[in-house]
Design an enzyme around this catalytic site. Structure first.
Site, PDB file in Angstrom:
ATOM      1  N   ASP A  78      25.781  33.977  24.390  1.00 24.94           N
ATOM      2  CA  ASP A  78      26.906  34.100  25.330  1.00 24.94           C
ATOM      3  C   ASP A  78      26.682  33.206  26.551  1.00 24.94           C
ATOM      4  O   ASP A  78      26.898  33.625  27.693  1.00 24.94           O
ATOM      5  CB  ASP A  78      27.090  35.553  25.758  1.00 24.94           C
ATOM      6  CG  ASP A  78      28.492  35.808  26.349  1.00 24.94           C
ATOM      7  OD1 ASP A  78      29.431  35.074  25.986  1.00 24.94           O
ATOM      8  OD2 ASP A  78      28.636  36.736  27.153  1.00 24.94           O
ATOM      9  N   LEU A  93      29.113  43.848  43.173  1.00 25.74           N
ATOM     10  CA  LEU A  93      28.927  42.399  43.233  1.00 25.74           C
ATOM     11  C   LEU A  93      29.914  41.648  42.340  1.00 25.74           C
ATOM     12  O   LEU A  93      30.286  40.521  42.629  1.00 25.74           O
ATOM     13  CB  LEU A  93      27.498  42.026  42.812  1.00 25.74           C
ATOM     14  CG  LEU A  93      26.380  42.475  43.753  1.00 25.74           C
ATOM     15  CD1 LEU A  93      25.023  42.148  43.140  1.00 25.74           C
ATOM     16  CD2 LEU A  93      26.528  41.797  45.110  1.00 25.74           C
ATOM     17  N   GLY A  94      30.311  42.234  41.237  1.00 21.92           N
ATOM     18  CA  GLY A  94      31.228  41.564  40.312  1.00 21.92           C
ATOM     19  C   GLY A  94      31.348  42.368  39.037  1.00 21.92           C
ATOM     20  O   GLY A  94      30.745  43.429  38.879  1.00 21.92           O
ATOM     21  N   GLY A 129      32.988  42.154  34.611  1.00 21.96           N
ATOM     22  CA  GLY A 129      33.579  41.421  33.507  1.00 21.96           C
ATOM     23  C   GLY A 129      33.698  42.328  32.304  1.00 21.96           C
ATOM     24  O   GLY A 129      33.604  43.557  32.404  1.00 21.96           O
ATOM     25  N   GLY A 188      30.741  44.761  31.736  1.00 23.90           N
ATOM     26  CA  GLY A 188      30.411  45.809  32.681  1.00 23.90           C
ATOM     27  C   GLY A 188      30.575  45.369  34.117  1.00 23.90           C
ATOM     28  O   GLY A 188      31.149  44.319  34.412  1.00 23.90           O
ATOM     29  N   THR A 189      30.069  46.191  35.030  1.00 22.22           N
ATOM     30  CA  THR A 189      30.152  45.944  36.463  1.00 22.22           C
ATOM     31  C   THR A 189      28.743  45.781  37.019  1.00 22.22           C
ATOM     32  O   THR A 189      27.825  46.510  36.628  1.00 22.22           O
ATOM     33  CB  THR A 189      30.853  47.125  37.164  1.00 22.22           C
ATOM     34  OG1 THR A 189      32.157  47.306  36.583  1.00 22.22           O
ATOM     35  CG2 THR A 189      30.998  46.864  38.654  1.00 22.22           C
ATOM     36  N   VAL A 190      28.576  44.839  37.938  1.00 20.07           N
ATOM     37  CA  VAL A 190      27.267  44.582  38.551  1.00 20.07           C
ATOM     38  C   VAL A 190      27.311  45.070  39.992  1.00 20.07           C
ATOM     39  O   VAL A 190      28.246  44.754  40.745  1.00 20.07           O
ATOM     40  CB  VAL A 190      26.894  43.092  38.482  1.00 20.07           C
ATOM     41  CG1 VAL A 190      25.530  42.860  39.126  1.00 20.07           C
ATOM     42  CG2 VAL A 190      26.887  42.609  37.047  1.00 20.07           C
TER      43      VAL A 190
END
Length: 527
Positions: free
Chosen positions: A137, A16-17, A19, A22-24
């Site tokens: 954040d 899904l995305g 940053g 981490g990765t989703v």
């Protein structure tokens, strides 16, 4: 990896995305037969085993942090599993893009739309703060816009939980440059006011299409957050003053959550911000010195007009005084006592006019005798030789004496633009003036007294502390004539003032000229 199964139940379907954290992935919980989002924590290769252990603890802490908050605006975390020696966080799948994706795809939001999103993020933050959790954040990438109209705050991976400080990671920077409050960069404790600063940065990005401290490198961003002001917003409309307050460096000067909510409600409804004519929240000591008001930020001013009063034959310097003040001005005399100019004393001794006969002037209308801003003893102390002659106009007043002098100018009246209506407007004008003060060659003069085309090299803006609310200094060194300038620009609430010590080279050392200009600036700021 799309067919990988975690903990025997979570089947990964697609990315899904991703940053820095981490990765989703989109996944299916085969036990409960529901679609979920799974966040894979990606460790940099340089991390030691101990640092990996700490990072894993932070991921588990994110699950506990989110689980403590029962609010529709906070992401729901279902599970945390350890697979391949890495933590994977299982959470609800929000059907919709992040605010960052919307900004990239559609461009800046209208102020009312951004304020509506800000209201829902504020609700989520207050729910977290009530549980002792500071998000730390808040940024556009962590604000999800669900298809059902919900605004969901996600990624509590670096949240600070008052009841569980054992996993605080020291010695490293954690957070997103440009959205982390300045007190956290200074390693001071960050509380709810730090999240409100980050909310202000997020809303700024929403209406402007870029972060408030956007720079080329992360280190430049961090430096700007600590030492610079955000560029004046051009699209924020009535949301602009609130952004200015939220992004102040000192946490105690930011508005509280209730004040933020009230303003966001007004802006979301298409109304003026509703900020009062007095300080907007809490106590006077904890709020800015004046109201921002519902205003549109003015464009940065252009270059100053080429004008300085300098007599030809005497190689004289100038004292020009200009200010827009609504009361008597006090200056310290040579012995430190308060000194009031003769004209101010005469005004004070006159009987007051009847309120019915004479309306009370507003700050933008009231004027004092500009030459009366500096008392006689103060003037003789600064210009001990000769008897200064006086020249003045609507916005300035000048004394000319042989060899040296000073210029004090009201920048609010330098152009035909209306004077700033609030400290927020004046601050933006100050920032524009400072940004326009760049190193380079310029030409100045005063044609009516046959002094023109003095080519000079001007320095950039140098920050100065202890003068008004904010100040910077600069120098100008004559190239075609031996005339130099030491200048200071400062702001006191709505008023912008420039002090210039103009002198023939050799009549004062650069250090003395600088000190004299700052002495006058400091005295006028105190007055």
């Amino acid at each position: 990896m799309s067919d990988q199964v975690l903990a025997g139940r979570y089947r990964l379907e697609g990315r899904l995305g991703g940053g820095g954290m981490g990765t989703v992935w989109r996944a299916v919980d085969e036990t409960l037969r529901r679609t979920v989002a799974v966040k894979e924590i990606v460790f940099p290769d340089v991390l030691t085993a101990e640092e990996r252990r700490v990072a894993t603890g932070r991921a588990q802490r994110e699950a506990r942090a989110a689980a403590l908050i029962d609010h529709p605006g906070v992401i729901t975390v279902h599970d945390v599993v350890i697979e391949d020696e890495r933590p994977w966080i299982v959470m609800e799948l929000v059907d919709g893009p992040s605010l960052a994706e919307v900004i990239r795809r559609d461009g800046p939001l209208a102020p009312a739309a951004a304020a509506g999103i800000g209201l829902k993020v504020l609700d989520a933050l207050e729910a977290a703060h009530a549980k002792g959790i500071v998000h730390r954040d808040v940024k556009p990438g962590n604000v999800l816009l669900a298809g059902d109209g919900r605004v969901v705050l996600t990624d509590f991976g670096i949240a600070s939980i008052d009841a569980d400080p054992s996993l605080t990671r020291t010695g490293t920077f954690v957070g997103t440059p440009g959205y982390v409050a300045p007190e956290r960069l200074r390693e001071r404790p960050g509380g709810p006011e730090s999240d409100l600063w980050s909310l202000g940065a997020t809303l700024y990005a929403a209406v402007e299409g870029r972060a408030p401290f956007d720079r080329d490198t992360p280190m430049a961003v961090l430096g700007a957050v600590l030492t610079e002001e955000p560029a004046p917003p051009q699209r924020a409309g009535s949301l602009g003053p609130l952004l200015w307050y939220l992004l102040r460096k000192e946490p105690s000067t930011r508005p509280g959550a209730e004040e933020v909510r009230r303003v966001l409600r007004n802006v979301a409804a298409g109304l003026p911000s509703g900020l009062p004519s007095a300080t907007p929240s809490a106590t006077p000591s904890a709020t800015p010195s004046g109201p921002p008001g519902a205003v549109t930020t003015p464009a940065p001013p252009g270059r100053r007009p080429s004008r300085i009063w300098i007599p030809v034959a005497a190689s004289a310097a100038v004292v020009m005084v200009g200010a827009l003040l609504a009361g008597s001005i006090l200056m310290n005399g040579p012995d430190g006592e308060a000194e009031v100019s003769a004209s101010a004393r005469a005004d004070a001794s006159s009987p007051p006019a009847s309120p019915e006969a004479t309306p009370t002037p507003t700050p933008s209308e009231a004027r004092l005798d500009l030459c009366g801003l500096v008392g006689h003893r103060q003037l003789k102390r600064l210009l001990p030789r000769g008897n200064p002659s006086v020249e003045k106009d609507q916005k300035s007043c000048g004394w000319t004496v042989s060899k040296r002098g000073f210029e004090i100018t009201d920048l609010n009246r330098r152009t035909s633009d209306p004077p700033p209506a609030s400290p927020a407007e004046a601050h933006n004008k100050f920032v524009g003036t400072r940004n326009a003060t760049t190193p380079g060659t310029h030409v100045w003069g005063w044609p009516t007294i046959d002094v023109d085309h003095v080519k000079a090299r001007k320095s950039g803006a140098l920050p100065v502390s202890g003068i008004g609310d904010e100040a910077f200094a600069y120098t100008s060194t004559g190239l075609t004539k031996p005339m130099d300038i030491s200048g200071v620009v400062f702001r006191v609430e709505n008023t912008l003032i420039e002090v210039e010590h103009v002198y023939e080279r050799g009549t004062a050392s650069p250090g003395d000229a600088r000190d004299a200009a700052r002495l006058i600036a400091r005295a006028v700021a105190r007055a």
